[in-house]
Design an enzyme around this catalytic site. Structure first.
Site, mmCIF file in Angstrom:
data_model
loop_
_atom_site.group_PDB
_atom_site.id
_atom_site.type_symbol
_atom_site.label_atom_id
_atom_site.label_comp_id
_atom_site.label_asym_id
_atom_site.label_seq_id
_atom_site.Cartn_x
_atom_site.Cartn_y
_atom_site.Cartn_z
ATOM 1 N N TYR A 1 -1.256 -1.146 10.766
ATOM 2 C CA TYR A 1 -1.428 -1.374 9.328
ATOM 3 C C TYR A 1 -0.176 -0.941 8.562
ATOM 4 C CZ TYR A 1 -3.688 -1.226 4.717
ATOM 5 O OH TYR A 1 -4.016 -1.424 3.403
ATOM 6 N N SER B 1 0.862 -1.179 0.000
ATOM 7 C CA SER B 1 0.000 0.000 0.000
ATOM 8 C C SER B 1 0.894 1.222 0.000
ATOM 9 C CB SER B 1 -0.857 -0.021 1.271
ATOM 10 O OG SER B 1 -1.459 1.234 1.498
#
Ligand SMILES: *[C@@H]1O[C@H](CO)[C@@H](O)[C@H](O)[C@H]1NC(C)=O
Length: 313
Positions: free
Chosen positions: A191, A178
């Site tokens: 995350y 990401s």
């Protein structure tokens, strides 16, 4: 200290860099690399029941390859496989329930794949979860699960499927990280660190495959911005809905990157400029940037998954 030897090393380093930039430029002018044929590949996609994974499966189905779809959300996963088998008039798409937070479940599913379908030649490690809370508000279990799904699952999948790729010097490992694997964002501490880890996995694995003379096994790192799926519902920047990209658009880019053996795919690709600046910026400048551009409080309005699988996938 800048000794003569160190300066000499920097000159070599810069020469190598210029050489490869030059080659890439020539390649770009010539219209890019030829597209790889995927029809004989056996491709595993994790997190295939929803969002980006489903889009990747839908687009890959048309290349005639065998697809193995793993997801803990059995109902939607089976539905995706059925739809694609009907649309392509084939039986090449297999849905399998797999809990990617469990090593045992992954090894069990891998054995089932090897026994019933064959050796996987391409892995798309796509499944990911997000808690979206401040560090202190994340339960121990949810931090552990974030790492289990977002990073450790990649390891267990690689341990299961890399050996036959190494034997044949043929394969492709796609790591979906990401943009959050390139920046630190408030309320995404678990995350971001799991996504940074996935970037490290890609880099080191690529180096290792090269050192083992297994350049027939390709690797692709994907760092997309926030995607318009259930997973990241409710992001706002300064009171407005944060810009998100459609999963179909990113899936299309991913498949092009796979077919040209591209090493890194950033979506949007101009993010490279921000990432390079970020690497040399002082921390105080990054914090001010977060305030100015509104990312400091982007996650305050986060809702995320609203369905019953929110805890798992
Ligand atoms: C899968 O790979 C293993 C290890 O390379 C090999 O021994 C086996 O024959 C392969 N199976 C199939 C079905 O190709």
């Amino acid at each position: 200290m800048l000794t003569r030897q160190v300066i000499f090393q920097y000159i070599i380093l810069i020469s190598i860099l210029l050489k490869h930039w030059f080659y890439n430029l020539i390649n770009l002018i010539k219209g890019g690399s030829p597209l790889k044929d995927l029809s004989s590949e056996i491709i595993l996609i994790t997190g295939a029941a929803n969002g980006l994974g489903r889009s990747i499966a839908q687009q890959l189905a048309h290349f005639g390859c065998t697809l193995i779809l793993w997801d803990v959300d059995e109902v939607n996963n089976v539905r995706v496989a059925q739809e694609l088998n009907q649309a392509t008039k084939s039986k090449h798409i297999h849905a399998m329930k797999c809990d990617l937070s469990s090593r045992e479940s992954i090894y069990e599913c891998a054995k089932k794949v090897q026994d019933t379908v064959g050796n996987v030649t391409m892995v798309i490690n796509n499944a990911g979860i997000v808690s979206g809370k401040s560090l202190i508000d994340c339960s121990d279990a949810s931090i552990q699960r974030t790492f289990d799904v977002n990073v450790l699952a990649h390891f267990w999948i690689l341990k299961a499927f890399l050996p036959s790729m190494l034997d044949n010097n043929h394969g492709h490992i796609v790591t979906v990280s990401s943009i959050a694997g390139c920046y630190g964002v408030s309320k995404l501490v678990d995350y971001c660190s799991s996504k940074f880890a996935a970037v490290g996995l890609h880099e080191a694995l690529t180096a290792e495959l090269h050192s083992l003379n297994r350049d027939g096994i390709k690797t692709t790192l994907v760092c997309p911005t926030f995607i318009n799926t259930d997973m990241f519902q409710g992001l706002t920047i300064k009171g407005k809905r944060a810009p998100v990209v459609e999963p179909e658009y990113i899936a299309d880019k991913i498949i092009k990157a796979i077919r040209t053996n591209q090493h890194t795919l950033l979506v949007p690709n101009n993010a490279i400029i921000r990432i390079v600046i970020d690497r040399i910026a002082p921390m105080s400048a990054k914090l001010e940037r977060n305030d100015v551009f509104g990312t400091s409080h982007m996650m305050d309005t986060f809702v995320g998954h609203q369905n019953k699988f929110s805890e798992k996938q």
